[in-house]
Design a protein around this motif. Structure first.
Motif, PDB file in Angstrom:
ATOM      1  N   UNK A  43      74.718 100.060  60.765  1.00 38.83           N
ATOM      2  CA  UNK A  43      75.286 100.529  59.493  1.00 38.83           C
ATOM      3  C   UNK A  43      76.753 100.916  59.660  1.00 38.83           C
ATOM      4  N   UNK A  44      77.091 101.472  60.822  1.00 36.56           N
ATOM      5  CA  UNK A  44      78.495 101.811  61.088  1.00 36.56           C
ATOM      6  C   UNK A  44      79.345 100.544  61.171  1.00 36.56           C
ATOM      7  N   UNK A  91      74.952 107.079  55.572  1.00 40.14           N
ATOM      8  CA  UNK A  91      73.649 106.616  56.038  1.00 40.14           C
ATOM      9  C   UNK A  91      73.663 106.380  57.548  1.00 40.14           C
ATOM     10  N   UNK A  92      74.768 105.867  58.082  1.00 35.03           N
ATOM     11  CA  UNK A  92      74.875 105.683  59.530  1.00 35.03           C
ATOM     12  C   UNK A  92      74.761 107.026  60.244  1.00 35.03           C
ATOM     13  N   UNK A 110      66.206 104.258  65.164  1.00 33.94           N
ATOM     14  CA  UNK A 110      67.185 104.907  64.277  1.00 33.94           C
ATOM     15  C   UNK A 110      68.597 104.847  64.855  1.00 33.94           C
ATOM     16  N   UNK A 111      68.724 104.936  66.181  1.00 36.55           N
ATOM     17  CA  UNK A 111      70.049 104.871  66.797  1.00 36.55           C
ATOM     18  C   UNK A 111      70.690 103.508  66.634  1.00 36.55           C
ATOM     19  N   UNK A 112      69.916 102.447  66.838  1.00 38.41           N
ATOM     20  CA  UNK A 112      70.439 101.093  66.648  1.00 38.41           C
ATOM     21  C   UNK A 112      70.776 100.847  65.183  1.00 38.41           C
ATOM     22  N   UNK A 113      69.937 101.353  64.287  1.00 36.78           N
ATOM     23  CA  UNK A 113      70.206 101.220  62.861  1.00 36.78           C
ATOM     24  C   UNK A 113      71.521 101.909  62.503  1.00 36.78           C
ATOM     25  N   UNK A 114      71.775 103.078  63.098  1.00 44.72           N
ATOM     26  CA  UNK A 114      73.030 103.793  62.852  1.00 44.72           C
ATOM     27  C   UNK A 114      74.228 102.952  63.291  1.00 44.72           C
ATOM     28  N   UNK A 115      74.134 102.329  64.468  1.00 48.37           N
ATOM     29  CA  UNK A 115      75.233 101.492  64.959  1.00 48.37           C
ATOM     30  C   UNK A 115      75.486 100.315  64.026  1.00 48.37           C
ATOM     31  N   UNK A 141      68.651  96.913  58.681  1.00 45.65           N
ATOM     32  CA  UNK A 141      69.997  97.214  58.176  1.00 45.65           C
ATOM     33  C   UNK A 141      70.383  96.260  57.052  1.00 45.65           C
ATOM     34  N   UNK A 142      70.083  94.969  57.228  1.00 47.85           N
ATOM     35  CA  UNK A 142      70.441  93.984  56.203  1.00 47.85           C
ATOM     36  C   UNK A 142      69.705  94.267  54.891  1.00 47.85           C
TER      37      UNK A 142
END
Length: 271
Positions: free
Chosen positions: A34-35, A102-103, A27-32, A77-78
């Motif tokens: 999306x940001x 979402x990020x 989830x942390x990598x996904x947040x980065x 993310x994509x």
């Protein structure tokens, strides 16, 4: 957001929840990631207009998004972004606002997985109070002439090792890219998102002296009954609230002594 954008955001949040329910997704990598997409579309106005053009088929927009960002971010993310551009948006900027949210939610999910969501909620509130009490700090963090790296270094000196990593990331993104928001309103929005992760409302409680554990429990229980939802209490102390308490839930403000307000809340619940 209104109309189509509100529906598109709700659908995107459902897809995010489905993704982050899978523990194999970081989830942390996904947040980065999306940001990063948020920052890209915030800069590239023409691109986000193309990706939100209602005259273009949703599948064509999704394929374009995959071509442009599929090699720069992970598959999760994509896929999430591709799904978002298939939706209809009332304004092109709403897509960027939704990605930013979402990020933030992905980062809060990362904290929730570690059992640290309560800590992050409290740290966001306390940081907001520190900013409100220091005009110097607020000026430094909102100075448009200062670089993002300089602001990031200042935040690391303030939060590094003292706050959860998620808190630091959320605040750093807000300060680096406020996107038209004030620092105060951005921190308030983050606090509300954190509370939503547990389906709770936020009550800002200001009292003349620190509340005892029993008082906090009674007040939390009364407010939960009054509003029909669990309540997260953000606690502050202000000696000028003499002999009483001030509770703010959204736009509603309740003033009065602790005992009187709890008793009154109990009467209202009992009907």
């Amino acid at each position: 957001m209104n109309g189509a954008s509100r529906e598109a955001l709700a659908a995107a949040r459902e897809r995010l929840d489905a993704l982050t329910d899978n523990t194999s997704v970081d989830a942390g990598s996904l947040a980065d990631e999306l940001a990063a997409v948020t920052a890209l579309l915030d800069r590239e106005v023409s691109l986000r207009r193309v990706l939100t053009d209602p005259a273009q088929p949703g599948e064509a927009k999704a394929e374009l998004a995959q071509r442009l960002i599929g090699t720069q971010v992970g598959g999760a993310a994509a896929d999430l972004v591709s799904g978002m551009v298939r939706s209809r948006w009332s304004q092109s900027r709403d897509l960027v606002d939704a990605l930013e949210q979402l990020a933030d939610l992905a980062d809060l999910t990362a904290a929730q997985r570690r059992g640290k969501l309560d800590n992050v909620e409290d740290e966001l509130f306390r940081f907001g109070r520190i900013v409100a009490s220091s005009t110097e700090l607020r000026a430094a963090l909102t100075n448009r002439a200062a670089s993002a790296s300089a602001k990031g270094e200042l935040l690391r000196s303030l939060l590094g090792g003292r706050a959860d990593a998620v808190t630091e990331r959320l605040v750093t993104r807000l300060v680096a890219a406020p996107r038209g928001r004030s620092l105060e309103s951005g921190l308030e929005s983050l606090s509300k998102l954190a509370a939503e992760r547990r389906d709770r409302m936020v009550a800002v409680v200001t009292s003349a002296v620190p509340l005892s554990e029993r008082q906090k429990q009674r007040l939390g229980d009364a407010l939960a009954k009054l509003y029909g939802r669990q309540m997260h209490l953000n606690l502050d102390v202000d000696p000028e609230v003499l002999g009483g308490i001030r509770v703010q839930v959204g736009d509603e403000v309740i003033n009065g002594s602790i005992a009187d307000r709890i008793e009154d809340a109990g009467r209202r619940v009992a009907g």
